[in-house]
Design a protein around this motif. Structure first.
Motif, PDB file in Angstrom:
ATOM      1  N   ARG A 114      33.154  44.029  38.412  1.00 53.69           N
ATOM      2  CA  ARG A 114      33.245  42.771  37.664  1.00 53.69           C
ATOM      3  C   ARG A 114      33.080  41.578  38.603  1.00 53.69           C
ATOM      4  NH1 ARG A 114      32.330  40.129  33.311  1.00 53.69           N
ATOM      5  NH2 ARG A 114      33.926  38.680  32.637  1.00 53.69           N
ATOM      6  N   TYR A 115      33.849  41.583  39.695  1.00 48.59           N
ATOM      7  CA  TYR A 115      33.786  40.514  40.691  1.00 48.59           C
ATOM      8  C   TYR A 115      33.831  41.134  42.087  1.00 48.59           C
ATOM      9  CZ  TYR A 115      35.136  37.354  36.920  1.00 48.59           C
ATOM     10  OH  TYR A 115      35.177  36.650  35.757  1.00 48.59           O
ATOM     11  N   GLN A 145      30.027  37.415  40.675  1.00 49.62           N
ATOM     12  CA  GLN A 145      30.170  38.219  39.470  1.00 49.62           C
ATOM     13  C   GLN A 145      28.987  39.184  39.407  1.00 49.62           C
ATOM     14  OE1 GLN A 145      30.429  36.017  35.835  1.00 49.62           O
ATOM     15  NE2 GLN A 145      30.561  37.832  34.579  1.00 49.62           N
TER      16      GLN A 145
END
Length: 156
Positions: A114-115, A145
């Motif tokens: 996700r990150y 991201q």
């Protein structure tokens, strides 16, 4: 005085955030805020010495996340290619008051997360009260991201 083999001047080191008022600013930026797996991202670290003392024996330590792979031969220091192949120790030499050093490097996103959070650390010595004191300054946290759906008009 104890010297270690990497950088700094003693084994014990004080780490400060770049936002703290020590006169050294370390800023980390990325060419993208969103990327996908297998995409290359260029990072830039800017180290500015706004203090009155020389940052002696400075080096950059930038342990990249396992989700990123450093592209060989892409590290530059002030536009000059650095021949090392790791970001665990990039020697910068002395950084004089008012001087800025810029380091760039290219990584490839290897995992769908996700990150990906990324931070730079600059280690150096400075003289205080006739003693060399080791200091490290941490950059801001850069957040990339990773988007599995950002493939443009193509499908995987």
């Amino acid at each position: 005085m104890n010297n270690n083999s990497t950088c700094g001047c003693q084994n014990q080191m004080t780490c400060l955030n770049s936002s703290q008022d020590c006169g050294v600013n370390v800023n980390l930026t990325a060419s993208n805020t969103v990327a996908r797996v297998c995409q290359e991202v260029t990072y830039t670290v800017t180290i500015t010495n706004n203090a009155v003392d020389v940052m002696s024996n400075a080096c950059l330590v930038l342990p990249i996340d396992n989700a990123l792979a450093l592209m060989q031969g892409t590290i530059t220091i002030n536009g000059m290619t650095y021949t090392g192949d790791t970001l665990d120790y990039v020697p910068l030499g002395d950084i004089n008051p008012g001087e800025t050093v810029t380091v760039t490097y290219v990584v490839t996103v290897m995992q769908n997360q996700r990150y990906i959070r990324h931070k730079a650390k600059v280690k150096f010595c400075c003289c205080q009260c006739f003693t060399k004191r080791p200091i490290c300054v941490l950059s801001n946290v850069n957040v990339l991201q990773v988007c599995p759906c950002c493939c443009g008009n193509t499908t995987n």
